[in-house]
Design an enzyme around this catalytic site. Structure first.
Site, PDB file in Angstrom:
ATOM      1  N   ASN A  14       0.850  -1.298  -0.162  1.00 22.90           N
ATOM      2  CA  ASN A  14       0.006   0.017   0.038  1.00 22.90           C
ATOM      3  C   ASN A  14       0.679   1.238  -0.173  1.00 22.90           C
ATOM      4  OD1 ASN A  14      -2.972  -0.084   0.105  1.00 22.90           O
ATOM      5  ND2 ASN A  14      -2.190  -2.068   1.562  1.00 22.90           N
ATOM      6  N   HIS A 109      -8.188  -1.189   5.884  1.00 22.30           N
ATOM      7  CA  HIS A 109      -8.700  -2.529   6.427  1.00 22.30           C
ATOM      8  C   HIS A 109      -9.221  -3.654   5.336  1.00 22.30           C
ATOM      9  CE1 HIS A 109      -9.361  -5.707   9.501  1.00 22.30           C
ATOM     10  NE2 HIS A 109     -10.709  -5.866   9.042  1.00 22.30           N
TER      11      HIS A 109
HETATM   12  C1  GRF Z   1      -3.387  -4.653   3.970  1.00 21.71           C
HETATM   13  O1  GRF Z   1      -4.151  -5.911   3.395  1.00 21.71           O
HETATM   14  C2  GRF Z   1      -4.027  -3.809   4.848  1.00 21.71           C
HETATM   15  O2  GRF Z   1      -5.471  -3.741   4.339  1.00 21.71           O
HETATM   16  C3  GRF Z   1      -3.989  -4.320   6.040  1.00 21.71           C
HETATM   17  O3  GRF Z   1      -2.591  -4.614   6.142  1.00 21.71           O
HETATM   18  C4  GRF Z   1      -2.292  -5.016   4.885  1.00 21.71           C
HETATM   19  C5  GRF Z   1      -0.869  -4.342   4.515  1.00 21.71           C
HETATM   20  O4  GRF Z   1      -0.235  -4.865   3.266  1.00 21.71           O
HETATM   21  N1  GRF Z   1      -4.166  -3.117   7.154  1.00 21.71           N
HETATM   22  P1  GRF Z   1       1.034  -3.915   2.534  1.00 21.71           P
HETATM   23  O5  GRF Z   1       2.089  -4.136   3.866  1.00 21.71           O
HETATM   24  O6  GRF Z   1       0.531  -2.706   2.339  1.00 21.71           O
HETATM   25  O7  GRF Z   1       1.191  -4.949   1.646  1.00 21.71           O
END
Ligand code: GRF
Length: 208
Positions: A14, A109
């Site tokens: 993300n 989330h």
């Molecule tokens: C994502 O699925 C987010 O929704 C959750 O933790 C995960 C993080 O993934 N809170 P990344 O580290 O961004 O790949």
């Protein structure tokens, strides 16, 4: 130009999606600081690759919660952060930090809150629980952070179908694609100053 701090504990996909959106000029924001409680996580490495200051900040470096909070708030203030983005950050922020950045901390989330959230609901556990529930739809939620896990006014959601032969891994991948789209979009709404939090409700005002 909105100044972002991204807090992450894991791989940081993300974070990457947000950095990419800023570098492509799609959002009027810049990641000025990445903070992680985990010194060897992918998120800190990604920050380094993009020349973004990366800070390892863990409770273990401080005698207590108050000192940790002071360290975190100092880093945010030093970098003149406007919006704090939690992206896979596994720690609950203390009431002191939430209060200091009230309505200016977001979390993502990987399900449709208020279902399938809370302290024990992270990673694959979320997707496993969705599949076990028999729900036909899951999704993504971006919400304003308050004092509880996965709680606080919902800014945006996207629905993702659950297929009948889905594994948690398949579903996670489908959800993640939407996460990478929605987070930059929500940040842009904040950059355009279009978001108002009124109690439990978030109103998005029209542009201009
Ligand atoms: C994502 O699925 C987010 O929704 C959750 O933790 C995960 C993080 O993934 N809170 P990344 O580290 O961004 O790949």
């Amino acid at each position: 130009m909105l100044r972002l701090a991204v807090l992450a504990s894991g791989g940081g996909s993300n974070l990457q999606a947000i950095i990419d959106a800023t570098e492509r000029g799609e959002i009027d924001a810049r990641v000025v600081l990445v903070i992680s409680n985990n010194s060897d996580c992918g998120a800190l490495a990604r920050a380094g690759k993009h020349g973004i200051e990366a800070l390892h900040l863990s409770g273990r470096q401080f005698p207590g919660q108050a000192e940790f909070d002071a360290g975190l708030l100092e880093a945010l203030a030093e970098h003149e952060v406007d919006l704090v983005i939690l992206a896979g950050y596994m720690k609950l922020l203390s009431p002191t930090v939430v209060k200091a950045y009230r309505n200016r901390i977001l979390n993502i989330h990987p399900a449709l809150l208020p279902c399938f959230g809370g302290r024990e609901m992270y990673g694959m556990r979320v997707h496993q629980a969705v599949i076990e529930s028999g729900a036909k739809f899951s999704g993504v939620t971006v919400h304003v952070v308050d004092e509880k896990y996965d709680h606080g006014p919902i800014v945006a959601q996207r629905v993702v179908p659950v297929h009948q032969d889905d594994t948690a891994e398949n579903l996670a991948q489908r959800v993640l694609i939407q996460e990478h789209k929605i987070y930059p979009q929500v940040i842009q709404l904040f950059a355009e100053n279009r978001v108002r939090v009124e109690g439990n409700h978030v109103r998005i005002h029209s542009a201009g």
